[in-house]
Design an enzyme around this catalytic site. Structure first.
Site, PDB file in Angstrom:
ATOM      1  N   GLY A  25       0.862  -1.180   0.000  1.00 28.94           N
ATOM      2  CA  GLY A  25       0.000   0.000   0.000  1.00 28.94           C
ATOM      3  C   GLY A  25       0.892   1.220   0.000  1.00 28.94           C
ATOM      4  O   GLY A  25       2.129   1.098  -0.072  1.00 28.94           O
ATOM      5  N   SER A  26       0.280   2.405   0.124  1.00 23.94           N
ATOM      6  CA  SER A  26       1.071   3.645   0.059  1.00 23.94           C
ATOM      7  C   SER A  26       2.151   3.689   1.141  1.00 23.94           C
ATOM      8  O   SER A  26       3.245   4.199   0.920  1.00 23.94           O
ATOM      9  CB  SER A  26       0.135   4.851   0.165  1.00 23.94           C
ATOM     10  OG  SER A  26      -0.781   4.651   1.240  1.00 23.94           O
ATOM     11  N   GLU A  28       4.027   1.427   2.219  1.00 18.38           N
ATOM     12  CA  GLU A  28       5.176   0.537   1.983  1.00 18.38           C
ATOM     13  C   GLU A  28       5.997   0.944   0.763  1.00 18.38           C
ATOM     14  O   GLU A  28       7.072   0.395   0.532  1.00 18.38           O
ATOM     15  CB  GLU A  28       4.698  -0.915   1.796  1.00 18.38           C
ATOM     16  CG  GLU A  28       4.083  -1.535   3.038  1.00 18.38           C
ATOM     17  CD  GLU A  28       2.704  -0.991   3.334  1.00 18.38           C
ATOM     18  OE1 GLU A  28       1.925  -0.791   2.382  1.00 18.38           O
ATOM     19  OE2 GLU A  28       2.415  -0.706   4.510  1.00 18.38           O
ATOM     20  N   GLU A  47      -3.859 -10.683   2.228  1.00 15.68           N
ATOM     21  CA  GLU A  47      -2.798 -10.872   3.222  1.00 15.68           C
ATOM     22  C   GLU A  47      -2.815 -12.262   3.861  1.00 15.68           C
ATOM     23  O   GLU A  47      -1.790 -12.743   4.345  1.00 15.68           O
ATOM     24  CB  GLU A  47      -2.882  -9.784   4.295  1.00 15.68           C
ATOM     25  CG  GLU A  47      -2.442  -8.401   3.818  1.00 15.68           C
ATOM     26  CD  GLU A  47      -3.511  -7.656   3.008  1.00 15.68           C
ATOM     27  OE1 GLU A  47      -4.598  -8.232   2.777  1.00 15.68           O
ATOM     28  OE2 GLU A  47      -3.248  -6.505   2.613  1.00 15.68           O
ATOM     29  N   HIS A  70       0.335  -4.170   4.790  1.00 11.67           N
ATOM     30  CA  HIS A  70      -0.096  -2.780   4.733  1.00 11.67           C
ATOM     31  C   HIS A  70      -0.858  -2.387   6.006  1.00 11.67           C
ATOM     32  O   HIS A  70      -2.030  -2.739   6.184  1.00 11.67           O
ATOM     33  CB  HIS A  70      -0.985  -2.575   3.503  1.00 11.67           C
ATOM     34  CG  HIS A  70      -1.405  -1.148   3.317  1.00 11.67           C
ATOM     35  ND1 HIS A  70      -0.521  -0.096   3.398  1.00 11.67           N
ATOM     36  CD2 HIS A  70      -2.612  -0.595   3.059  1.00 11.67           C
ATOM     37  CE1 HIS A  70      -1.169   1.036   3.188  1.00 11.67           C
ATOM     38  NE2 HIS A  70      -2.438   0.769   2.993  1.00 11.67           N
ATOM     39  N   HIS A 281      -8.553 -31.426  20.479  1.00  7.82           N
ATOM     40  CA  HIS A 281      -9.535 -30.744  19.636  1.00  7.82           C
ATOM     41  C   HIS A 281     -10.938 -31.120  20.141  1.00  7.82           C
ATOM     42  O   HIS A 281     -11.486 -30.444  21.000  1.00  7.82           O
ATOM     43  CB  HIS A 281      -9.322 -31.123  18.168  1.00  7.82           C
ATOM     44  CG  HIS A 281     -10.176 -30.374  17.195  1.00  7.82           C
ATOM     45  ND1 HIS A 281     -10.194 -30.634  15.851  1.00  7.82           N
ATOM     46  CD2 HIS A 281     -11.063 -29.372  17.373  1.00  7.82           C
ATOM     47  CE1 HIS A 281     -11.027 -29.815  15.231  1.00  7.82           C
ATOM     48  NE2 HIS A 281     -11.580 -29.054  16.139  1.00  7.82           N
ATOM     49  N   GLY A 401      -5.415 -25.117  12.931  1.00 11.74           N
ATOM     50  CA  GLY A 401      -6.707 -25.432  12.318  1.00 11.74           C
ATOM     51  C   GLY A 401      -7.320 -24.250  11.586  1.00 11.74           C
ATOM     52  O   GLY A 401      -8.481 -24.301  11.190  1.00 11.74           O
TER      53      GLY A 401
END
Ligand code: TZD
Length: 530
Positions: A25-26, A28, A47, A70, A281, A401
């Protein structure tokens, strides 16, 4: 004078972090400005996919991977994937661009308030430098923190006006630093461990993902053979730490309290190496251990040792401990445990393959060094029963998971291991969480074979509903998805395979090409608890 951006690239290069996974994004752009030509940038379109690719890359290479996100929005999208990286002890150096320092306080668009707090508690450590000149030192701190045992993801937020500022004097020392840990047992600890294991009448070995992460699989086999122990993989396995066709191998432990206590009831000592005690689990309460059974855990993670509800624990390096232990133990004269007998796949269904038939075909066609990235939640134990996984680094599954790992992790694993074929075995539910990984595979020419098991439902959840006596729950089916059309839309060649023969042909074709390919296989739903 060297600026922060130049000093950071030097530091990353010296530490071998020349592959970046990101979605920019701007905030980075100033960092990416004139990226040196010896670096490569792998773009993920979401992401979660960026993180999954980096996670797979770091696990398969054994080295930290560099991630560039970002601000808060990008970090938020990445956080589901962080749950997996956190559980699998994946060393990830995650950076996020921050607004310019002068605009953070007024909360300008795409500033990240309390940036360092945002990813906690899913990172080992996080920070935002108090001054521009401290950015390289903080990234150095991040690299070493991620890479020291227990390895794990770390996070640094960097205001984008910092990159052009002069680097501080410390930056000249950073590149040359070597930071290592040494986690050996003391002689008293080793003596105690040897005495406990030699004195046991029927010990059993339970190995976890960190055995594979430290490439200690061969040592685990040596240990099992020395003590003539049967060996299990710890529950909720995210890697394969023991060869699945070794006569001592028994399978993966069920992920329930009562299930484990019952299965291991005949043993007096359970030695758990490189795993939590245990990653449960499904809730099946009961005694944690049967009468007369005790646990000894060896882990490199102090938190894992401290939170176990039973047994003794030693916090030490996995490889170092297994080396010392196999060297110190006498060969047992007990009879060698008898190998288990596995049932062949059942009869084929009409219009859809049984998952065991799919795995039989894959196991027969794929080369012995194939790497599997698996995210099909109802077929886990069937997979373990049918697959011959021998080499270290042959299996990856989302360690917490959290779905959305499989598709992108397969791309990251293949980027790290171009020498081995990578086969992603993904459910038609799971595939959607990381589907844009197909685009990255196509654009960077990463020849993963994606096999989509299309049963039209969230079969694992249907089975859980049965276990929990839930009836009529909505949202458990996923009909009407054409994965071949989606794959082609992202630039990946695709085939449908509805029979064993078609699957065999499609898989042979996919393995022979140097481009990614997707194979959609209609499958019958199965119940993992039966
Ligand atoms: N969202 C995320 C990020 N992670 C999850 N684990 C879930 C939702 C819940 N979930 C499971 O735990 S298994 C599962 C879901 C939605 C079904 C996955 O369906 P599948 O595999 O088609 O990939 P099976 O073999 O049909 O279960």
């Amino acid at each position: 004078m060297t600026n922060v951006r130049e000093a950071t690239y030097d530091l990353l290069r010296e530490n071998g972090l020349t592959t970046m996974f990101g979605n920019p994004g701007s905030n980075e752009l100033m960092f990416l400005d004139r990226m040196p030509s010896d670096f490569r940038y792998i773009l993920g379109l979401h992401e979660g996919v960026v993180m999954g690719m980096a996670d797979g890359f770091a696990q398969a290479s054994g080295n930290p991977a560099f991630v560039n996100l970002h601000a808060a929005a990008g970090t938020g999208n990445a956080m589901g994937a962080l749950t997996n990286a956190c559980n699998s002890h994946t060393p990830l150096v995650i950076t996020a661009g921050q607004q310019v320092r002068a605009q953070v306080g007024v909360e300008a668009l795409l500033s990240s308030a309390d940036a360092a707090l945002l990813p906690r508690p899913l990172v080992k450590w996080s920070g935002e430098p108090a001054a521009a000149a401290d950015v390289p030192r903080m990234i150095s701190q991040a690299i070493h923190t991620a890479n020291l045992d227990p390895k794990g993801p770390v996070y640094v937020s960097i205001p984008y006006d910092d990159w052009a500022q002069p680097a501080g004097p410390a930056s000249t020392h950073l590149s040359a630093r070597v930071v290592r840990s040494a986690g050996s047992l003391s002689s008293e600890q080793l003596e105690w461990l040897v005495a406990e294991l030699s004195g046991a009448t029927n010990p059993v070995l339970v190995v976890g993902s960190d055995v594979d992460a430290t490439v200690s699989n061969g040592l685990a086999v040596e240990l099992a053979e020395k003590l003539r122990m049967s060996a299990w993989i710890a529950p909720s396995a995210s890697r394969c730490p023991f060869p699945t066709r070794h006569p001592s191998f028994r399978g993966v432990l069920p992920a329930s309290i009562a299930g484990i206590a019952t299965l291991l009831a005949e043993h007096d000592v359970i030695l758990v190496v490189g795993a939590p005690v245990f990653r449960y689990h499904q809730f099946e309460p009961g005694e944690y251990l049967a009468e007369g059974t005790s646990v000894i855990q060896i882990t490199s993670d102090p938190a894992e040792a401290a939170r176990a509800p039973m047994g003794h624990a030693i916090v030490a390096g996995i490889r170092e401990t297994l080396t010392a232990l196999t060297g110190a133990l006498e060969q047992s004269a007990r009879p060698i445990p008898a190998a288990r007998r596995l049932a062949p796949a059942g009869p084929d269904g009409v219009g859809a393959l049984r998952p065991d038939a799919v795995f039989e075909v894959i196991n027969a066609v794929a080369p012995a060094d194939a790497i599997y990235v698996k995210e099909s939640t109802s077929t886990t134990s069937i997979f373990w029963d049918h697959m011959d996984l021998t080499l270290p680094g042959s299996y990856y599954f989302p360690a917490a998971g959290g779905l959305g790992f499989g598709m992108p992790a397969a791309v990251g694993v293949q980027l790290a291991r171009p020498d081995r074929p990578v086969i992603a075995v993904i459910g038609d539910g799971s595939a959607n969480y990381g589907i844009t990984a197909l685009w990255s595979a196509a654009q960077y020419n990463v020849p993963v074979v994606f096999i989509i098991l299309k049963n039209g439902t969230y079969a694992a959840l249907r089975s859980f509903a049965g276990l929990m006596k839930v009836e009529g729950a909505p949202g458990l089916d996923v009909p009407g998805i054409d994965f071949c059309a989606i794959a082609e839309g992202y630039g990946v060649a695709a085939r449908k395979a509805g029979t064993r023969i078609e699957l065999e042909e499609a898989l042979r074709e996919a393995l022979a090409t140097s481009i990614p390919m997707l194979i959609e296989v209609p499958t019958e739903p199965t119940n993992p608890f039966h």
